[in-house]
Scaffold this active site. Sequence first.
Site, PDB file in Angstrom:
ATOM      1  N   TRP A 317       0.823  -1.212   0.000  1.00  0.00           N
ATOM      2  CA  TRP A 317       0.000   0.000   0.000  1.00  0.00           C
ATOM      3  C   TRP A 317       0.853   1.257   0.000  1.00  0.00           C
ATOM      4  O   TRP A 317       0.362   2.355  -0.264  1.00  0.00           O
ATOM      5  CB  TRP A 317      -0.903   0.012   1.234  1.00  0.00           C
ATOM      6  CG  TRP A 317      -0.184   0.288   2.528  1.00  0.00           C
ATOM      7  CD1 TRP A 317       0.888  -0.384   3.044  1.00  0.00           C
ATOM      8  CD2 TRP A 317      -0.476   1.318   3.478  1.00  0.00           C
ATOM      9  NE1 TRP A 317       1.280   0.145   4.258  1.00  0.00           N
ATOM     10  CE2 TRP A 317       0.459   1.190   4.553  1.00  0.00           C
ATOM     11  CE3 TRP A 317      -1.440   2.328   3.555  1.00  0.00           C
ATOM     12  CZ2 TRP A 317       0.450   2.035   5.660  1.00  0.00           C
ATOM     13  CZ3 TRP A 317      -1.442   3.167   4.661  1.00  0.00           C
ATOM     14  CH2 TRP A 317      -0.502   3.025   5.695  1.00  0.00           C
ATOM     15  N   ASP A 318       2.148   1.092   0.281  1.00  0.00           N
ATOM     16  CA  ASP A 318       3.076   2.227   0.311  1.00  0.00           C
ATOM     17  C   ASP A 318       2.961   3.075  -0.954  1.00  0.00           C
ATOM     18  O   ASP A 318       3.076   4.301  -0.916  1.00  0.00           O
ATOM     19  CB  ASP A 318       4.525   1.733   0.402  1.00  0.00           C
ATOM     20  CG  ASP A 318       4.773   0.754   1.530  1.00  0.00           C
ATOM     21  OD1 ASP A 318       3.802   0.247   2.108  1.00  0.00           O
ATOM     22  OD2 ASP A 318       5.952   0.483   1.819  1.00  0.00           O
ATOM     23  N   GLU A 448       0.592  -2.260  12.387  1.00  0.00           N
ATOM     24  CA  GLU A 448       0.719  -3.720  12.403  1.00  0.00           C
ATOM     25  C   GLU A 448       1.034  -4.280  13.787  1.00  0.00           C
ATOM     26  O   GLU A 448       1.204  -5.491  13.945  1.00  0.00           O
ATOM     27  CB  GLU A 448       1.779  -4.153  11.391  1.00  0.00           C
ATOM     28  CG  GLU A 448       1.363  -3.839   9.959  1.00  0.00           C
ATOM     29  CD  GLU A 448       2.452  -4.144   8.945  1.00  0.00           C
ATOM     30  OE1 GLU A 448       3.527  -4.639   9.346  1.00  0.00           O
ATOM     31  OE2 GLU A 448       2.221  -3.877   7.750  1.00  0.00           O
ATOM     32  N   LYS A 552       3.077   0.815  15.799  1.00  0.00           N
ATOM     33  CA  LYS A 552       4.277   0.751  14.969  1.00  0.00           C
ATOM     34  C   LYS A 552       4.433   2.027  14.161  1.00  0.00           C
ATOM     35  O   LYS A 552       5.546   2.472  13.877  1.00  0.00           O
ATOM     36  CB  LYS A 552       4.187  -0.461  14.043  1.00  0.00           C
ATOM     37  CG  LYS A 552       5.397  -0.696  13.165  1.00  0.00           C
ATOM     38  CD  LYS A 552       5.171  -1.904  12.259  1.00  0.00           C
ATOM     39  CE  LYS A 552       6.368  -2.169  11.365  1.00  0.00           C
ATOM     40  NZ  LYS A 552       6.102  -3.255  10.380  1.00  0.00           N
ATOM     41  N   GLN A 553       3.299   2.632  13.786  1.00  0.00           N
ATOM     42  CA  GLN A 553       3.309   3.798  12.908  1.00  0.00           C
ATOM     43  C   GLN A 553       1.982   4.540  13.026  1.00  0.00           C
ATOM     44  O   GLN A 553       1.081   4.109  13.748  1.00  0.00           O
ATOM     45  CB  GLN A 553       3.517   3.351  11.468  1.00  0.00           C
ATOM     46  CG  GLN A 553       2.375   2.487  10.935  1.00  0.00           C
ATOM     47  CD  GLN A 553       2.792   1.640   9.767  1.00  0.00           C
ATOM     48  OE1 GLN A 553       3.482   0.644   9.928  1.00  0.00           O
ATOM     49  NE2 GLN A 553       2.368   2.027   8.576  1.00  0.00           N
TER      50      GLN A 553
END
Length: 710
Positions: A317-318, A448, A552-553
């Site tokens: 998806w980046d 994640e 995580k982000q």
Amino acid sequence: MSNSISLNDLKSRDPSYLETIFSLANGHFGIRASDPIIGSDTAGTVVNGFYEISKIIYGEKAFGYADNNQTIVKLPDLRTINIYDNQGNKFDISNLKTESLNMNTGLLTSTYELSNNISGKTIELTVNSTLQQSDNQMVGLRYEIKPLSYSGNIKLTKHLNIVASVDTVGDPRRAKAVKTLEYQKDNPNSHQEILTTTTKKSKMSLQMAIYAKDSLEKEYDLSNGKVVFDVIGVVSEPNGKVSTNDLPSFEKIVNDSTNFWSDFWERSEVKITGDDSLNQALHFNLFQLTSSSGRDGKTNISAKGLSGTGYDGHYFWDTEMYMSPFFTYTNPEIAKNLIKYRYSILEDSKKTARAAGVDEGVLFPWRTIGGPEASSYFPAGTAQYHINADISYAVARYYRATNDEDLIKKYGMEIIIETARFWNSLGSYSKINGKDQFCFFDVTGPDEYTAIVNNNYYTNRMAKFNLGFAVELIDKFPEKATELGVTTEERNNFLKESKSIYLPYDSEKKINEQDDSAFNKPIWPFETTPKENYPLLLHYHPLRIYRYQVNKQADTLLADFLFDDITKEQLIREYDYYEKITTHDSSLSRSIFSALAARIGLKNKAYSYFMDTVKTDLIDLQKNTQDGLHIANLGGSWLTVVSGFGGLQVKNGSLTIANHLPDEWKKLSIRLQFQGRLLEINYLPSKIDVSILSGEPLKIIVDGVCRKDS
């Protein structure tokens, strides 16, 4: 010099790291900047879309699990050369002296001092290399040899050497070894060599060729000074053939590359006045991002681009969230081809949806090269259904920036309708707060470290957008909608669901909740977690991580960044809360935190996060740049500058910009394309100047004020 980078600009001299930093690519293939004399296990050539498959081995396999790994193939190193003295002794000791990448021309220059243990005499080797960008199958290599303490005869031999793939263990981010390849080498004559590589499982083939005007094995006399040996390399498309007829000269390849990058910077320039090192880093990021991007509608951008084999060369998806924004606003033809790639895998995506038990629409694979799902860990892979809406968001972004109705009718609208059908089939109504609300259960959001939850805020907010955009296109293009089988009932269902989607909100904290259970969990014990235990995924079982509030982000904050639909006061509260529980173990994280901090006036935080974002690979922040560049982060650095410090958004069809210039900068200049115009925007401490370099006058919202610029 902001448009070049040299060995002296870097702190690390690790050979694998330098191979990555100085790698070259053209969207079709990439070459790591290996030492041409001694090589390495990580050296080689990577071709976009050329991969092998292998069975995924599960201890306990369940229905619908992905069947096969897909792993990008590391091909022979095109830089390798052998040099011998007049006694037949090989110069096999190499010491890198200087290395410099010119980002205005795409020319890499590497200089080595060579010797051997027998004579101890030395020569100097300079390798000039560049890739053709218009016909992207060519690479030009110029070897210049100068006498140092040795000035006798030398013999050069240039061949395509097959190197066995090396197993890597212990880090899921590293590529698997590929050991199911077959090779056939042909030497039609003394000045060319052709190597055919065939994958046994995926049944793909690819040819590489090298060509020298006189011979691939040649003797020279160094007594008269420097000698020059030119080699042209050719890399076919997957399942294609090479041709060594009418190959361009080294000089023509350099000219082609120079013209490409000159045109690129004309459209895409970003300049920071006040910090030359940041200028250099940002130019490096955009150069490498563009180098790695597929441009043919058949390939995409892998997590490591074409600079290495990390993450098996998979597309994620980046692309849509972190990389395609840059191309949409600077090089829209590339953005269009990235959308066409997603369209090309619709049939495989229907199969993925059915395997997941969703009866309608498509589910784009979480990680893939060829189209089928390749994620072997569904909780942090296939369950990230948000990828459907991420791709739909990218289609909408492109459409609103270009007004390209042809792309929508041929490719984009089918993507939007099929992803909307997926949400329609996946979701269900539940009674929440006395109302029927449309919900999505057992999903995973961008974070994640939190998996298989109900009503992930980001996923739900993106699905809401996806369904709403589907209705917009159905109403605008009714004939195409009919062709795609859309009924009035289906259109109305999309609309109702879009308006009814549940978005978790905590009334006590007065912030959006990441998912239904997020705030019930204890917060991760950050104060007792050793620094060396980050990233957490390499030191703790996933089930342990999932039991805590730890990100995580950016997750909920990413939705805040994309939609800008909450008050500034709420955004500040959300930023403060989620920042405290985010590890930034993903390289994707800091760019979003920086951009949001810029929007809400947290200047120091915005600048600090940006410094890490823009130099992630140049300082090896994540400690794994040797496996390849963090390509999404390269795009994220542009997002931070343009959408964070530059405040760029599109609202109600109008380009909107706002001045959040850091105190450390005297000026920021950016160039971008919007609806057929090429703009230059200059941000100064107290004002914004907008110039339209080509195209008609345009209404722009500048710091909240509507004005027409020309």
